[in-house]
Every structure is written in C-alpha cells, then in structure tokens.
Scaffold this motif. Structure first.
Motif: not given
Length: 71
Positions: A11-14, A23-31, A64-71
């Motif tokens: 969870x992040x706050x942009x 705000x959404x784009x800034x949060x995703x870019x920073x993350x 923000x959802x992300x895939x665990x490396x190697x999975x």
C-alpha cells in the motif's frame, strides 16, 4: 516448471497538486524504483487538502500488486 504465480500487494499513497491521476502516476513511478514485477493497482481511497476554499493537494491510497520473483 509450474505455471503458478504468487503475488504480493503493498500500500502506498501518492500525492499531487495537479490531479488524482497525477497522484496515481507519481505513486506508481516512485514504487517502481524499488519494486519489481508490478502488474496492477487498486485505488482504495481518495482525499485531498483544501486551502482558501480550493483544492490544494490530492492524495490517493493505492494497493500495488506485484509478482514474487521466480514464481
């Protein structure tokens, strides 16, 4: 090799003085500077700051959802 994937969410706050979209784009870019394999986002909350009867700042809480490396 398995075709299963495992995901995690953070969870992040942009924030932005321009718009919620910015705000959404800034949060995703920073993350993206530290989180790899990002695949989706969910807007959980939208709020802002008012100064002199005008919107001064937009804040958007994202997961923000992300895939665990190697999975």
């Amino acid at each position: 090799m398995s075709n299963h994937h495992v995901y995690k969410k953070v969870e992040v706050v942009g924030s932005s003085t321009e718009s919620t979209d910015d705000a959404i784009r800034a949060a995703i870019a920073e993350c993206g500077k530290t989180v790899r394999y990002m695949e989706w986002f969910e807007v959980k909350e939208t709020r802002g700051h008012i100064t002199d009867d005008k919107v001064a700042h937009f804040q958007v809480v994202l997961q923000i959802g992300f895939r665990i490396a190697g999975s």
